[in-house]
Design a protein around this motif. Sequence first.
Motif, PDB file in Angstrom:
ATOM      1  N   THR A 205       6.064  -2.188  -4.412  1.00  0.00           N
ATOM      2  CA  THR A 205       7.420  -2.534  -4.014  1.00  0.00           C
ATOM      3  C   THR A 205       7.339  -3.616  -3.563  1.00  0.00           C
ATOM      4  O   THR A 205       8.592  -4.560  -3.132  1.00  0.00           O
ATOM      5  CB  THR A 205       6.543  -1.404  -2.734  1.00  0.00           C
ATOM      6  OG1 THR A 205       5.457  -1.562  -2.482  1.00  0.00           O
ATOM      7  CG2 THR A 205       6.411   0.443  -3.382  1.00  0.00           C
TER       8      THR A 205
ATOM      9  N   ARG B 299       7.117   6.411   7.859  1.00  0.00           N
ATOM     10  CA  ARG B 299       8.184   5.282   7.188  1.00  0.00           C
ATOM     11  C   ARG B 299       9.309   5.986   6.538  1.00  0.00           C
ATOM     12  O   ARG B 299       8.708   6.017   4.720  1.00  0.00           O
ATOM     13  CB  ARG B 299       7.408   4.241   7.084  1.00  0.00           C
ATOM     14  CG  ARG B 299       7.965   3.301   6.819  1.00  0.00           C
ATOM     15  CD  ARG B 299       6.741   1.716   5.895  1.00  0.00           C
ATOM     16  NE  ARG B 299       6.522   2.117   5.169  1.00  0.00           N
ATOM     17  CZ  ARG B 299       5.210   1.755   4.828  1.00  0.00           C
ATOM     18  NH1 ARG B 299       4.807   0.257   5.652  1.00  0.00           N
ATOM     19  NH2 ARG B 299       4.752   1.525   3.156  1.00  0.00           N
TER      20      ARG B 299
ATOM     21  N   PRO C 262       2.691   3.417  11.151  1.00  0.00           N
ATOM     22  CA  PRO C 262       3.678   2.600  10.526  1.00  0.00           C
ATOM     23  C   PRO C 262       4.665   2.081  11.012  1.00  0.00           C
ATOM     24  O   PRO C 262       5.917   2.219  10.196  1.00  0.00           O
ATOM     25  CB  PRO C 262       4.533   3.922   9.595  1.00  0.00           C
ATOM     26  CG  PRO C 262       3.310   5.144   9.785  1.00  0.00           C
ATOM     27  CD  PRO C 262       2.433   4.954  11.154  1.00  0.00           C
ATOM     28  N   GLY C 263       4.414   0.886  10.806  1.00  0.00           N
ATOM     29  CA  GLY C 263       4.980  -0.525  10.832  1.00  0.00           C
ATOM     30  C   GLY C 263       6.212  -0.046  11.969  1.00  0.00           C
ATOM     31  O   GLY C 263       7.256  -0.746  12.460  1.00  0.00           O
TER      32      GLY C 263
ATOM     33  N   ARG D  70      -2.319   5.018  -1.790  1.00  0.00           N
ATOM     34  CA  ARG D  70      -1.184   5.445  -2.238  1.00  0.00           C
ATOM     35  C   ARG D  70      -2.214   4.972  -4.101  1.00  0.00           C
ATOM     36  O   ARG D  70      -3.229   3.429  -3.713  1.00  0.00           O
ATOM     37  CB  ARG D  70      -0.219   4.770  -1.699  1.00  0.00           C
ATOM     38  CG  ARG D  70       0.493   3.778  -2.090  1.00  0.00           C
ATOM     39  CD  ARG D  70       1.156   3.563  -2.373  1.00  0.00           C
ATOM     40  NE  ARG D  70       1.734   1.455  -2.488  1.00  0.00           N
ATOM     41  CZ  ARG D  70       3.082   1.400  -3.760  1.00  0.00           C
ATOM     42  NH1 ARG D  70       2.991   2.291  -4.045  1.00  0.00           N
ATOM     43  NH2 ARG D  70       3.153  -0.187  -3.746  1.00  0.00           N
TER      44      ARG D  70
ATOM     45  N   SER E 148       6.661   1.173   0.181  1.00  0.00           N
ATOM     46  CA  SER E 148       6.474   3.143  -0.380  1.00  0.00           C
ATOM     47  C   SER E 148       6.939   3.193   1.122  1.00  0.00           C
ATOM     48  O   SER E 148       7.058   3.411   2.825  1.00  0.00           O
ATOM     49  CB  SER E 148       5.006   3.642  -0.014  1.00  0.00           C
ATOM     50  OG  SER E 148       3.922   2.542   0.575  1.00  0.00           O
TER      51      SER E 148
ATOM     52  N   HIS F 258      -5.092   1.799  -1.646  1.00  0.00           N
ATOM     53  CA  HIS F 258      -4.598   1.650  -3.018  1.00  0.00           C
ATOM     54  C   HIS F 258      -5.351   2.425  -3.999  1.00  0.00           C
ATOM     55  O   HIS F 258      -7.208   1.644  -4.214  1.00  0.00           O
ATOM     56  CB  HIS F 258      -4.453   0.108  -3.611  1.00  0.00           C
ATOM     57  CG  HIS F 258      -3.016   0.014  -2.303  1.00  0.00           C
ATOM     58  ND1 HIS F 258      -3.183  -0.689  -1.268  1.00  0.00           N
ATOM     59  CD2 HIS F 258      -1.242  -0.381  -2.562  1.00  0.00           C
ATOM     60  CE1 HIS F 258      -2.209  -1.064  -0.559  1.00  0.00           C
ATOM     61  NE2 HIS F 258      -1.354  -0.315  -1.743  1.00  0.00           N
TER      62      HIS F 258
ATOM     63  N   ASN G  80      -3.659  -1.463  14.020  1.00  0.00           N
ATOM     64  CA  ASN G  80      -2.837  -0.885  12.956  1.00  0.00           C
ATOM     65  C   ASN G  80      -3.672  -1.250  11.425  1.00  0.00           C
ATOM     66  O   ASN G  80      -3.870  -1.934  10.963  1.00  0.00           O
ATOM     67  CB  ASN G  80      -1.490  -2.069  12.801  1.00  0.00           C
ATOM     68  CG  ASN G  80      -0.387  -1.662  12.327  1.00  0.00           C
ATOM     69  OD1 ASN G  80      -0.386  -0.348  12.287  1.00  0.00           O
ATOM     70  ND2 ASN G  80       0.145  -2.720  12.649  1.00  0.00           N
TER      71      ASN G  80
HETATM   72  O1  TXA Z   1       4.471  -0.993   0.207  1.00  0.00           O
HETATM   73  C1  TXA Z   1       3.534  -0.553   0.318  1.00  0.00           C
HETATM   74  O2  TXA Z   1       3.198   0.075   0.927  1.00  0.00           O
HETATM   75  C2  TXA Z   1       2.593  -2.110   0.621  1.00  0.00           C
HETATM   76  C3  TXA Z   1       2.509  -2.002  -0.749  1.00  0.00           C
HETATM   77  C4  TXA Z   1       1.257  -3.265  -0.608  1.00  0.00           C
HETATM   78  O3  TXA Z   1       1.484  -0.891  -1.402  1.00  0.00           O
HETATM   79  N1  TXA Z   1       1.579  -2.130   1.372  1.00  0.00           N
HETATM   80  C5  TXA Z   1       1.815  -1.920   3.442  1.00  0.00           C
HETATM   81  O4  TXA Z   1       1.407  -1.562   4.541  1.00  0.00           O
HETATM   82  O5  TXA Z   1       3.201  -1.609   4.028  1.00  0.00           O
HETATM   83  P1  TXA Z   1       1.212  -1.909   5.583  1.00  0.00           P
HETATM   84  O6  TXA Z   1       0.142  -2.014   6.039  1.00  0.00           O
HETATM   85  O7  TXA Z   1       2.184  -3.127   5.679  1.00  0.00           O
HETATM   86  O8  TXA Z   1       2.212  -1.169   5.998  1.00  0.00           O
HETATM   87  C6  TXA Z   1       1.328  -0.104   6.242  1.00  0.00           C
HETATM   88  C7  TXA Z   1       1.609   1.346   6.957  1.00  0.00           C
HETATM   89  C8  TXA Z   1       1.336   0.666   9.008  1.00  0.00           C
HETATM   90  O9  TXA Z   1       2.497   0.537   9.542  1.00  0.00           O
HETATM   91  C9  TXA Z   1       0.547   1.711   9.008  1.00  0.00           C
HETATM   92  O10 TXA Z   1       0.611   1.907  10.525  1.00  0.00           O
HETATM   93  C10 TXA Z   1       0.416   3.234   8.544  1.00  0.00           C
HETATM   94  O11 TXA Z   1       1.090   2.471   6.855  1.00  0.00           O
HETATM   95  N2  TXA Z   1      -0.527   3.500   8.914  1.00  0.00           N
HETATM   96  C11 TXA Z   1      -1.761   2.696   7.466  1.00  0.00           C
HETATM   97  N3  TXA Z   1      -2.948   4.680   7.837  1.00  0.00           N
HETATM   98  C12 TXA Z   1      -2.127   5.122   8.599  1.00  0.00           C
HETATM   99  C13 TXA Z   1      -2.806   6.535   9.263  1.00  0.00           C
HETATM  100  N4  TXA Z   1      -3.657   6.464   9.156  1.00  0.00           N
HETATM  101  N5  TXA Z   1      -2.075   6.841   9.760  1.00  0.00           N
HETATM  102  C14 TXA Z   1      -0.993   6.702   9.678  1.00  0.00           C
HETATM  103  N6  TXA Z   1      -0.355   5.423   9.372  1.00  0.00           N
HETATM  104  C15 TXA Z   1      -1.043   5.057   8.471  1.00  0.00           C
END
Ligand code: TXA
Length: 299
Positions: free
Chosen positions: A13, A173, A203-204, A100, A160, A45, A40
């Motif tokens: 990704t 997302r 998610p972002g 993931r 993702s 992984h 956040n």
């Molecule tokens: O493709 C991807 O997903 C990339 C590659 C590096 O694997 N990673 C990525 O991570 O996009 P990041 O941290 O930029 O986005 C992760 C998202 C965040 O928006 C966060 O809020 C959400 O995942 N997230 C993580 N843990 C969560 C949880 N327990 N409940 C709800 N949302 C969660």
Amino acid sequence: MRDGALVAFPTETVYGLGGDARDDRAVARIFAAKGRPSFNPLIVHVADLATARIYVTFPPAAERLAAAFWPGPLTLVLPLRPESGLSPLVSAGLPTAAIRVPAHPVAQALLRAFGGPVAAPSANPSGKISPTRADHVLAGLAGRIAAVVDGGACAVGLESTIIGFDPAPTLLRPGGIPAEVIEDFLGQPLLLPQPDATRPNAPGQLDSHYAPAARLSLNATCGQPGTIWIGFGPACIGADLTLSPAADLVEAAANLFHLLREADRRTGPNGHILVAPIPEKGLGRAINDRLRRAAAPRA
Ligand code: TXA
Ligand code: MG
């Protein structure tokens, strides 16, 4: 990474900024390197489904999605096991974790060699454009990380797709696997998250995100003097850059973040970037999600 250092690595990704998900110090360093608000949470992984089961539990729909789409650009938000051993910083104190199994061979090799869960957000300063090449990572984070493993350009180019299960499959997302593909597979529509002031931003979902330095305007059907126009499809004659000449959404997704960076470089910080309309279907939903956030008013 075993010593708590941060290593950026390619996934299919975007590039991730990896650290040991069990090590509070490593996870805290990820938040610090990105300048990321610590409410956040991060994605964990792992190399395969069997390893994921050490940390989280799988309701039936999650079980089916993992079997069908892992390894691949799908993240599942699942209940944490009480003795998971993950740093509570990873999930920002939530009772769930986002997990993931990436498909990229370098990510797979790294996860197997490391032998543990790797917390990895996208390897960019918080709020900025996600990296799809090793030099994008260095442009944002050089001096703040131990290393980047160069695996060339990322094939998918968008983060993702994130699915939650509280209480039913929910699109948290849009991302690298189109929502329609998941809905067809499950035989049911995905819910959309309900805004809930009592929960942290998921998610972002911070509005301004993926932002270039220049101003960004969407749905531009022609260029303007003094701007950079990013086209999509054969109708955009005279575009400065193009996401896909043939209007192919897969190609457009793979090019999106690189072209936003290139447009930013050409137009400068006080510049103005225009982007052609993208159809709101398939990967176009994820592309438009990123573009809307990139165009959102900055905090
Ligand atoms: O493709 C991807 O997903 C990339 C590659 C590096 O694997 N990673 C990525 O991570 O996009 P990041 O941290 O930029 O986005 C992760 C998202 C965040 O928006 C966060 O809020 C959400 O995942 N997230 C993580 N843990 C969560 C949880 N327990 N409940 C709800 N949302 C969660
Ligand atoms: Mg990110």
